[in-house]
Write an enzyme that holds these catalytic residues in place. Structure first.
Site, short mmCIF file in Angstrom:
data_model
loop_
_atom_site.label_atom_id
_atom_site.label_comp_id
_atom_site.label_asym_id
_atom_site.label_seq_id
_atom_site.Cartn_x
_atom_site.Cartn_y
_atom_site.Cartn_z
N HIS A 121 0.81 -1.23 0.00
CA HIS A 121 0.00 0.00 0.00
C HIS A 121 0.84 1.28 0.00
O HIS A 121 0.32 2.35 0.29
CB HIS A 121 -0.97 -0.01 1.20
N CYS A 129 4.65 12.98 -7.28
CA CYS A 129 4.14 14.08 -8.11
C CYS A 129 2.90 13.60 -8.88
O CYS A 129 2.93 12.55 -9.52
CB CYS A 129 5.24 14.50 -9.10
N CYS A 150 5.92 19.65 -6.16
CA CYS A 150 7.06 18.97 -6.79
C CYS A 150 8.20 19.98 -7.05
O CYS A 150 7.96 21.04 -7.64
CB CYS A 150 6.59 18.35 -8.12
N SER A 192 -6.94 -7.45 9.72
CA SER A 192 -8.34 -7.86 9.83
C SER A 192 -8.75 -8.73 8.63
O SER A 192 -9.84 -9.28 8.62
CB SER A 192 -9.24 -6.62 9.93
N ASN A 216 -3.40 -12.94 15.84
CA ASN A 216 -4.32 -11.80 15.99
C ASN A 216 -5.11 -11.97 17.29
O ASN A 216 -5.59 -13.08 17.55
CB ASN A 216 -5.29 -11.78 14.78
N PRO A 217 -5.25 -10.95 18.10
CA PRO A 217 -6.02 -11.11 19.33
C PRO A 217 -7.50 -11.39 19.05
O PRO A 217 -8.20 -11.93 19.91
CB PRO A 217 -5.89 -9.76 20.04
P1 OAD Z 1 -7.10 -3.18 10.43
O1 OAD Z 1 -7.17 -1.97 11.30
O2 OAD Z 1 -8.24 -3.46 9.54
O3 OAD Z 1 -6.90 -4.48 11.33
C1 OAD Z 1 -5.93 -4.53 12.33
C2 OAD Z 1 -5.96 -5.92 12.93
O4 OAD Z 1 -4.93 -5.99 13.89
C3 OAD Z 1 -7.26 -6.30 13.64
O5 OAD Z 1 -7.72 -7.55 13.17
C4 OAD Z 1 -6.86 -6.38 15.11
O6 OAD Z 1 -7.56 -7.39 15.81
C5 OAD Z 1 -5.39 -6.74 15.00
N1 OAD Z 1 -4.56 -6.32 16.14
C6 OAD Z 1 -4.75 -5.32 17.02
N2 OAD Z 1 -3.75 -5.29 17.92
C7 OAD Z 1 -2.89 -6.29 17.60
C8 OAD Z 1 -1.65 -6.77 18.14
N3 OAD Z 1 -1.09 -6.21 19.20
N4 OAD Z 1 -1.07 -7.83 17.54
C9 OAD Z 1 -1.62 -8.42 16.45
N5 OAD Z 1 -2.78 -8.01 15.91
C10 OAD Z 1 -3.40 -6.96 16.46
O7 OAD Z 1 -5.72 -3.07 9.65
P2 OAD Z 1 -5.29 -3.81 8.29
O8 OAD Z 1 -5.82 -5.20 8.23
O9 OAD Z 1 -3.83 -3.62 8.16
O10 OAD Z 1 -5.34 0.40 3.59
O11 OAD Z 1 -6.04 -2.92 7.24
C11 OAD Z 1 -5.84 -3.16 5.88
C12 OAD Z 1 -5.88 -1.87 5.11
O12 OAD Z 1 -7.08 -1.17 5.44
C13 OAD Z 1 -4.78 -0.90 5.48
O13 OAD Z 1 -3.56 -1.18 4.85
C14 OAD Z 1 -5.37 0.40 5.01
C15 OAD Z 1 -6.77 0.25 5.54
O14 OAD Z 1 -7.75 0.96 4.88
C16 OAD Z 1 -5.03 1.51 2.92
O15 OAD Z 1 -4.82 2.57 3.47
C17 OAD Z 1 -4.97 1.31 1.45
#
Ligand code: OAD
Length: 254
Positions: A121, A129, A150, A192, A216-217
């Protein structure tokens, strides 16, 4: 899943693996103090993605979007990689074929020492730019100019990140699917598993015969399809797994 009873089988699988692939998400940086996107404290609870993370929103109000990214850059700059990031950085040396794919844009894997990180991402420390697609690394906190322009052509710069409605870089995506569907063990850590196409990487690994391990918790849509699901924080669980792996490696060597 009971951590202690499942550690042994997971270590056996990892010690026999020729290639290991990981997908990380915002959860791996949660213990560093960086907000995740979803959940009670998540960014998307307080901020509306369509007002801040789309190209339309950016063109309508570049200052607002940049102020939000400047705020996030400030938070990230003030935080440190945690024990989970550090274990993964060390695993680059531990496994002969090791691939770290992240959805995160915070650069914390690299700050922990990971050298080869596939960023699906983008990266919040790079600006692009909008006219010529030139990418500039920029670590100013706060930014000197909002919105920034830029240096070469004067056009607006945007964060070098993927926004909603935008496609991921085709070659990065192709490489990620190739590596995940060719590995023996795939981890899904701190994500998630709802944002595509990233969420399909562990599934493609499973379909190709890899063992899939989730950390994942909370449960996710992926949980039912994995071989091992550890309900744990990555910053706590990864050091435990790492210690057990190293203990067994030493034992093996005699
Ligand atoms: P999310 O915020 O959707 O999910 C975070 C996950 O981390 C959840 O399932 C939590 O349960 C878990 N979590 C929380 N604390 C934790 C810990 N200490 N150890 C392990 N896991 C833990 O984040 P992403 O899945 O990364 O995209 O989201 C995917 C994309 O959605 C991001 O890259 C972003 C967002 O929109 C863009 O910006 C393009």
């Amino acid at each position: 899943m009971d951590v202690q009873s499942e550690l042994g089988p997971v270590c056996d699988i990892l010690l026999a693996a020729k290639s290991v692939c990981l997908l990380t998400g915002a959860g791996i940086s949660a213990e560093s103090g960086i907000p995740t996107f979803r959940g009670e404290e998540g960014l998307w609870k307080t901020y509306r993605a369509e007002q801040l993370a789309t190209f339309t929103a950016f063109i309508q109000d570049p200052k607002l979007v940049w102020e939000w990214y400047d705020w996030r850059r400030g938070i990230i700059a003030s935080k440190e990689p945690n024990a989970g990031h550090k274990v993964l950085a060390e695993w680059e040396e531990l496994f002969p074929h090791f691939t770290l794919i992240t959805q995160n844009i915070d650069g914390l894997h690299q700050r922990a020492g990971s050298k080869n990180v596939i960023e699906l991402h983008g990266n919040i420390w790079k600006n692009r730019c909008i006219d010529e697609d030139t990418i500039f690394e920029n670590h100013d906190v706060p930014l000197k100019e909002i919105p920034p322009h830029c240096d070469k052509c004067g056009a607006l710069l945007r964060p070098h990140v993927v926004w909603f409605g935008e496609s991921l870089d085709g070659s990065i995506l192709h490489k990620s699917f190739q590596l995940s569907s060719g590995c023996d063990v795939m981890f899904s850590i701190g994500t998630s598993a709802v944002v595509q196409p990233a969420a399909s990487l562990p599934l493609s690994a499973a379909e190709a015969g890899a063992k899939v391990i989730e950390i994942n918790p909370d449960p996710t849509p992926l949980t039912g399809s994995v071989d091992f699901s550890f309900r744990a924080k990555s910053g706590e669980f990864l050091p435990i797994l790492d210690e057990e792996l190293r203990r067994r490696t030493k034992q093996k060597k005699g």
